[in-house]
Design an enzyme around this catalytic site. Sequence first.
Site, PDB file in Angstrom:
ATOM      1  N   GLY A  59      -1.991 -47.104 -98.855  1.00 46.94           N
ATOM      2  CA  GLY A  59      -2.771 -48.301 -99.177  1.00 46.94           C
ATOM      3  C   GLY A  59      -1.866 -49.468 -99.510  1.00 46.94           C
ATOM      4  CB  CYS A  86       2.189 -43.877 -97.565  1.00 41.13           C
ATOM      5  SG  CYS A  86       3.053 -45.442 -97.434  1.00 41.13           S
ATOM      6  CE1 TYR A  87      -0.153 -47.689-104.868  1.00 38.81           C
ATOM      7  CE2 TYR A  87      -2.010 -46.158-104.804  1.00 38.81           C
ATOM      8  CZ  TYR A  87      -1.273 -47.122-105.474  1.00 38.81           C
ATOM      9  OH  TYR A  87      -1.634 -47.509-106.730  1.00 38.81           O
ATOM     10  CG  HIS A 175       1.325 -43.238 -92.724  1.00 36.15           C
ATOM     11  ND1 HIS A 175       0.170 -43.382 -93.472  1.00 36.15           N
ATOM     12  CD2 HIS A 175       2.174 -44.194 -93.162  1.00 36.15           C
ATOM     13  CE1 HIS A 175       0.315 -44.391 -94.306  1.00 36.15           C
ATOM     14  NE2 HIS A 175       1.515 -44.900 -94.152  1.00 36.15           N
ATOM     15  CD  GLU A 177      -1.910 -40.779 -92.252  1.00 35.53           C
ATOM     16  OE1 GLU A 177      -1.034 -39.935 -92.504  1.00 35.53           O
ATOM     17  OE2 GLU A 177      -2.061 -41.809 -92.928  1.00 35.53           O
ATOM     18  CB  SER A 229     -27.943 -48.152 -76.056  1.00 32.91           C
ATOM     19  OG  SER A 229     -27.000 -47.168 -76.482  1.00 32.91           O
ATOM     20  N   GLY A 230     -28.489 -45.271 -74.486  1.00 32.55           N
ATOM     21  CA  GLY A 230     -27.841 -44.378 -73.523  1.00 32.55           C
ATOM     22  C   GLY A 230     -26.388 -44.130 -73.888  1.00 32.55           C
ATOM     23  N   GLY A 231     -25.898 -44.824 -74.922  1.00 27.75           N
ATOM     24  CA  GLY A 231     -24.566 -44.524 -75.452  1.00 27.75           C
ATOM     25  C   GLY A 231     -24.612 -43.174 -76.163  1.00 27.75           C
ATOM     26  CB  VAL A 232     -21.942 -40.831 -77.307  1.00 27.81           C
ATOM     27  CG1 VAL A 232     -21.892 -39.417 -77.840  1.00 27.81           C
ATOM     28  CG2 VAL A 232     -21.117 -40.947 -76.058  1.00 27.81           C
ATOM     29  CG  ASP A 233     -22.466 -43.311 -81.431  1.00 25.97           C
ATOM     30  OD1 ASP A 233     -21.846 -42.311 -81.051  1.00 25.97           O
ATOM     31  OD2 ASP A 233     -21.921 -44.382 -81.755  1.00 25.97           O
ATOM     32  CB  SER A 234     -28.547 -44.562 -79.377  1.00 22.17           C
ATOM     33  OG  SER A 234     -28.294 -44.706 -78.004  1.00 22.17           O
ATOM     34  CB  SER A 235     -27.660 -40.112 -76.130  1.00 24.59           C
ATOM     35  OG  SER A 235     -27.542 -41.236 -75.316  1.00 24.59           O
ATOM     36  CE  LYS A 375     -18.495 -42.807 -79.521  1.00 21.77           C
ATOM     37  NZ  LYS A 375     -19.362 -43.972 -79.761  1.00 21.77           N
TER      38      LYS A 375
END
Length: 519
Positions: A59, A86-87, A175, A177, A229-235, A375
């Site tokens: 951070g 790190c921090y 880091h 990650e 919308s047909g995007g992954v999330d809304s589907s 995601k």
Amino acid sequence: MQLQKNNEKILIVDFGSQVTKLIARRVRDLGAYSEVLTPNQIKSIKNYNEIKGIILSGGPSTVTKKNFQSIPRNIFFKNIPILGVCYGLQLIAKLFGGKIRSSKKKREFGRALIFKKNNSILTKNFFISNNSVWMSHEDAVIKLPKNFRIIASTKNSKLTIIENSKKKIYGVQFHPEVTHTDNGKQIFKNFIFSICKIKKRWNVISQKSELIRYIRETVKRDKVICALSGGVDSSVVALLINKAIKKNLICIMVDTGLMRKDEFKITYKIFKNRYNLNVKLVNASKFFLKKLKNVSNPEKKRKIIGKLFIKIFEKEAKKEKRIKFLAQGTLYPDIIESRSSTGSKTSKIKSHHNVGGLPKKMNLKLIEPLKDFFKDEVRKLGTSLGLVKILSQRHPFPGPGLAIRILGKVTYEKIKILQAADDIYISELIKNNLYNKIWQAYAALLPSKTVGVMGDSRTYEYTCLIRAVVSEDGMTADYFTFPKYFLDNISNKIINNVKGINRVVYDITSKPPGTIELE
Ligand code: XMP
């Protein structure tokens, strides 16, 4: 929503690093459930039974100033393993009597070579020859805290990995990650499984029945409306809710006319025929084109599209009776980003979230079944719900659609030209097995025409820009390196088949300094 029946989690304290959510993802990818909380939220935890380990993130704060961000000191004495990044490392050093100094001379940004000094469980199988690690710090620990020892150093920072194995407290200055750190995953693997001794494996698919139960209990006999919308999330949201409450879910698909070639038709058919969803179709393409006439400013375009979308959605929603809930595909990164690390609840979903702004205006309760997931977890959930590959593996697509990929004024003619070029580009990526190696790819239309020659005639047509990036989450991205034959082939195919384009260019800008979209 109560996730995770197995009651084991890794807690991540977010001190405001841009990459905190990558830590959470790495931990989950390895099979342990992780949650990100702000330092303030940590203060209100009463029961630590489920917490098997704590990771303190990086951070922008500095422990060299009087008021630095911290967590209650008693947490270090609960016998819960702690890893500072790190921090996080600097905080551990400060609280246990080490010394930290800000030094412009000894700062490290970017890659650094790391050298092993001692063995540790944390670094088992981590060191390979010439490990390089990713650094981003100006403050450095210059005196080891009491009862700690050095595990590894770099040229500029002697105390790069430290530990107090008796207390199970560890710190790394780099880091692990980020993918630029060689073998960084191994650090988390060792911490989670060998030090925290997490036994039960986290897996998003095992949460499916829990999610369905949560939706049923929340919605009861009421109705839910969802902008699809047909995007992954809304589907995935739609399939999940449909599984839970069937016909009480009403999906609204608004055709803005700004989607990719045939996308709207194909997506609608899939939802209607394959999944038997209750979908209402609204063709609004003429309205969108009318409102966008002569507008070339990107922000104006976005605002016009967002507002019109909300207006149409609201109008359609009002026609339905007994709607109490609005379903949204909010994801965990949206939740993490919308909280500041100081804990103030400035809960604001990214301004470019597809349907941001709907709930307040419509007086509906929000239901966000994906708000605990990343995601890639949502993609896995989608696959387990039977979501077809063309939807679950699809590259992200922005809410304003092709309007922000047609630079300058948007016209019907330009939309058709771009749709044709984009379709060729994406089809070639799929044919050449490149689509899944790329995080996002698209074609855009530049606003000016250039001269060319085709056969014996002079041409004066548009330039098509193609873009392809690799990324973890869209926050940063590198352009994809295509083999020459692919670029040659794509340039030929687009120019030969799309009337209106006589030049193709490839965008070699990474993010930063560029953004993924052009507008
Ligand atoms: P940028 O261009 O900001 O994009 O680097 C990062 C990711 O966000 C997507 N994007 C949007 N998504 N509505 C969306 O739903 C938007 O207005 C929007 N603008 C950008 C972009 O496609 C990329 O994946």
